[in-house]
Design a protein around this motif. Structure first.
Motif, PDB file in Angstrom:
ATOM      1  N   PHE A 144       0.830  -1.216   0.000  1.00 48.34           N
ATOM      2  CA  PHE A 144       0.000   0.000   0.000  1.00 48.34           C
ATOM      3  C   PHE A 144       0.862   1.263   0.000  1.00 48.34           C
ATOM      4  CE2 PHE A 144      -2.846  -3.174   1.820  1.00 48.34           C
ATOM      5  CZ  PHE A 144      -4.060  -2.873   1.236  1.00 48.34           C
ATOM      6  N   ALA A 145       2.176   1.097  -0.080  1.00 46.53           N
ATOM      7  CA  ALA A 145       3.069   2.244   0.076  1.00 46.53           C
ATOM      8  C   ALA A 145       2.828   3.293  -1.007  1.00 46.53           C
ATOM      9  CB  ALA A 145       4.520   1.777   0.032  1.00 46.53           C
ATOM     10  N   PRO A 146       2.636   4.544  -0.619  1.00 49.13           N
ATOM     11  CA  PRO A 146       2.418   5.619  -1.595  1.00 49.13           C
ATOM     12  C   PRO A 146       3.761   6.117  -2.119  1.00 49.13           C
ATOM     13  CG  PRO A 146       2.237   6.482   0.619  1.00 49.13           C
ATOM     14  CD  PRO A 146       2.534   5.019   0.764  1.00 49.13           C
ATOM     15  N   ARG A 147       4.263   5.502  -3.169  1.00 50.75           N
ATOM     16  CA  ARG A 147       5.630   5.759  -3.630  1.00 50.75           C
ATOM     17  C   ARG A 147       5.905   7.239  -3.863  1.00 50.75           C
ATOM     18  NH1 ARG A 147       8.171   6.193  -8.497  1.00 50.75           N
ATOM     19  NH2 ARG A 147       6.251   5.843  -9.671  1.00 50.75           N
ATOM     20  N   LEU A 148       4.951   7.963  -4.439  1.00 51.38           N
ATOM     21  CA  LEU A 148       5.194   9.367  -4.754  1.00 51.38           C
ATOM     22  C   LEU A 148       5.145  10.272  -3.522  1.00 51.38           C
ATOM     23  CD1 LEU A 148       3.241   9.751  -8.120  1.00 51.38           C
ATOM     24  CD2 LEU A 148       5.652   9.230  -7.756  1.00 51.38           C
ATOM     25  N   LEU A 149       4.610   9.756  -2.413  1.00 48.64           N
ATOM     26  CA  LEU A 149       4.572  10.550  -1.179  1.00 48.64           C
ATOM     27  C   LEU A 149       5.774  10.284  -0.268  1.00 48.64           C
ATOM     28  CD1 LEU A 149       0.816  10.475  -0.038  1.00 48.64           C
ATOM     29  CD2 LEU A 149       2.157  12.481  -0.656  1.00 48.64           C
ATOM     30  N   ILE A 150       6.461   9.184  -0.497  1.00 49.71           N
ATOM     31  CA  ILE A 150       7.550   8.800   0.402  1.00 49.71           C
ATOM     32  C   ILE A 150       8.622   9.885   0.543  1.00 49.71           C
ATOM     33  CG2 ILE A 150       9.496   7.189   0.640  1.00 49.71           C
ATOM     34  CD1 ILE A 150       7.574   4.950  -0.212  1.00 49.71           C
ATOM     35  N   PRO A 151       9.031  10.575  -0.532  1.00 50.62           N
ATOM     36  CA  PRO A 151      10.014  11.655  -0.338  1.00 50.62           C
ATOM     37  C   PRO A 151       9.534  12.731   0.633  1.00 50.62           C
ATOM     38  CG  PRO A 151       9.834  11.093  -2.661  1.00 50.62           C
ATOM     39  CD  PRO A 151       8.716  10.372  -1.964  1.00 50.62           C
ATOM     40  N   PHE A 152       8.226  12.941   0.714  1.00 48.50           N
ATOM     41  CA  PHE A 152       7.688  13.962   1.625  1.00 48.50           C
ATOM     42  C   PHE A 152       7.626  13.415   3.053  1.00 48.50           C
ATOM     43  CE2 PHE A 152       6.333  14.814  -2.645  1.00 48.50           C
ATOM     44  CZ  PHE A 152       6.612  16.170  -2.784  1.00 48.50           C
ATOM     45  N   PHE A 153       7.336  12.116   3.196  1.00 47.77           N
ATOM     46  CA  PHE A 153       7.407  11.493   4.513  1.00 47.77           C
ATOM     47  C   PHE A 153       8.831  11.584   5.059  1.00 47.77           C
ATOM     48  CE2 PHE A 153       3.776   8.367   3.286  1.00 47.77           C
ATOM     49  CZ  PHE A 153       2.829   9.342   3.584  1.00 47.77           C
ATOM     50  N   LYS A 154       9.809  11.445   4.167  1.00 51.41           N
ATOM     51  CA  LYS A 154      11.225  11.481   4.566  1.00 51.41           C
ATOM     52  C   LYS A 154      11.765  12.898   4.712  1.00 51.41           C
ATOM     53  CE  LYS A 154      12.709   7.112   2.421  1.00 51.41           C
ATOM     54  NZ  LYS A 154      13.598   6.522   1.375  1.00 51.41           N
ATOM     55  N   ARG A 155      10.960  13.880   4.333  1.00 51.86           N
ATOM     56  CA  ARG A 155      11.385  15.286   4.342  1.00 51.86           C
ATOM     57  C   ARG A 155      12.603  15.497   3.439  1.00 51.86           C
ATOM     58  NH1 ARG A 155      10.478  13.816   9.617  1.00 51.86           N
ATOM     59  NH2 ARG A 155       8.703  14.801  10.673  1.00 51.86           N
ATOM     60  N   ASP A 156      12.642  14.798   2.335  1.00 52.50           N
ATOM     61  CA  ASP A 156      13.773  14.869   1.416  1.00 52.50           C
ATOM     62  C   ASP A 156      13.248  14.721  -0.012  1.00 52.50           C
ATOM     63  OD1 ASP A 156      16.303  14.965   0.333  1.00 52.50           O
ATOM     64  OD2 ASP A 156      16.710  12.830   0.657  1.00 52.50           O
TER      65      ASP A 156
END
Length: 446
Positions: free
Chosen positions: A271-283
């Motif tokens: 279910f991982a939102p691949r395009l949101l992950i950089p924002f979760f990582k703050r990077d």
């Protein structure tokens, strides 16, 4: 490089301005960039479309509208107030292209669901707008550089309010600018309301350049008053609508829950939102940002309907199925009741972190200039017959009554079921206690 004009004027049909006229090749090229076309996929009013079903218009249509109003202002100034000698305070039409480009691109940095996304992930749409305009990797920057090597930086400085010509800056950003005038008319049209309507034709007619910026002829003051009142009404009736804010709270908590699950290492890979992950990582990069739009987020929300985390799945369902949180207004005098209300929400089986919220929405319909303020506003100047300037609220009792008065309310949001009156409900006792607190505390239900 000489300014390139189209062989034949290009027009876009528009419900607010009828025709939007494009004469410059660079403007058409900017409209056709992927960065600008992305704005078609971002709603101008975000979740307000859940309340006003016609509000499906986008940042794209608004940006074209701001460009068109700016074009009309430039035409008026060039025809009626052209500069004669250097420093005379009249309009230098050599400034037209930078004004038009800044108008067109002023919102290009808005993200998916705009302000809600910005709040959760600490992005800054104005800074990203300037980055899109000046970053050599973007199509926008490459096109602007065809005008002149330093032209992207000139356009960015207008958006940053640092451009040396105050007339250009005030066209795009002031208390009565092309941006505000377009969104009031466009939002009123698309929400089916009349609050935002005002006499744009008259206002454009009475606008005049002067050395310090833009003023308005005294005989057009009542049209300006009407604009101020229209803006006041739109904020109270449309932008601060309690149900729209209730949907915004659901969206905020949905994104927060996804972020918390990811940071705790609990996000199921399928279910991982691949395009949101950089924002979760703050990077995140500029390209990461530009890949997102409202539709991308809605797709992830649809996936999350089946997510094993019950809070994430329920919030996704509430957002997609339009089940906003309910609300009551509160003041400083009644804010002491909120901890008990949160406790009762928890007793009813809801995590108050995700199912309660405080929201305050206030706006200044008109703000007199205060040079000591953190972000001083440009005041509206009325030009008298002898050429002297008078600040609007000193002449208008109507505007003076609104001036400096922050108008809005504070609301406490909670699940609608807390208002259930079914005596047989599983949590009937908790619900009754909750409702009694609302009654005894004189908290106001909409």
């Amino acid at each position: 490089m000489p300014i390139q004009y189209l062989p034949r004027e290009k027009v876009f049909r528009d419900p607010v301005h009828n025709y939007i006229h494009v004469r410059h090749q660079v403007i058409l090229d900017l409209i056709n960039t992927p960065e600008f076309q992305r704005l078609r996929r971002i709603k101008q009013l975000g979740v307000a479309a859940e309340v006003f079903q016609g509000a499906e218009h986008t940042r794209f249509t608004h940006s074209l509208g701001v460009y068109e109003i700016t074009r009309q202002i430039c035409d008026n100034f060039a025809a009626n107030y052209p500069t004669q000698t250097a420093g005379d305070g009249l309009w230098d039409d050599a400034e037209r292209l930078v004004a038009l480009c800044a108008a067109l691109l002023h919102d290009i940095g808005h993200g998916a669901y705009s302000h809600t996304f910005e709040h959760i992930f600490n992005t800054d749409h104005e800074a990203i707008t300037r980055q899109i305009v000046t970053d050599p990797s973007t199509n926008v920057c490459r096109i602007l550089r065809q005008v002149a090597p330093g032209f992207p930086e000139k356009v960015a400085s207008v958006i940053a309010h640092t451009y040396p010509n105050p007339q250009v800056v005030q066209m795009i950003s002031s208390q009565i600018d092309a941006d505000r005038m377009d969104y009031l008319l466009r939002d009123a049209y698309n929400t089916g309301t009349k609050y935002g309507e005002f006499d744009l034709t008259r206002i454009l007619r009475v606008m005049r350049p002067y050395a310090g910026g833009i003023g308005f002829d005294a005989n057009g003051m009542h049209a300006v008053e009407d604009y101020i009142v229209s803006r006041f009404q739109m904020y109270q009736q449309i932008y601060f609508h309690p149900v729209s804010r209730g949907m915004e709270m659901i969206l905020t908590h949905l994104l927060q829950r996804a972020k918390v699950l990811y940071e705790a290492g609990k996000f199921d890979a399928s279910f991982a939102p691949r395009l949101l992950i950089p924002f979760f990582k703050r990077d995140f990069t500029l390209q990461d940002y530009l890949r997102l739009d409202d539709g991308v987020l809605n797709t992830y929300f649809s996936y999350w309907l089946d997510y094993p985390d019950p809070v994430l799945a329920d919030l996704a369902d509430r957002f997609l199925s339009r089940r906003p949180l309910k609300s009551v207004t509160f003041t400083e005098a009644t804010a002491g009741l909120l901890p008990k209300l949160r406790d009762l929400v928890q007793q009813a089986g809801f995590d108050p972190t995700y199912y309660t919220a405080e929201n305050d929405s206030f706006d200044l319909p008109y703000d007199q200039y205060d040079p000591s303020a953190a972000n001083p506003k440009t005041q509206i100047e009325i030009i008298q017959a002898d050429g002297t300037l008078e600040e609007l609220s000193t002449l208008s009792r109507l505007v003076a009554a609104l001036s400096g008065q922050a108008v809005g309310d504070k609301r406490f949001y909670f699940p609608k079921v807390m208002l259930d009156t079914d005596a047989e409900a599983a949590n009937a006792k908790v619900y009754r206690t909750f409702q009694q607190y609302l009654l005894n505390g004189a908290l106001i239900r909409p």
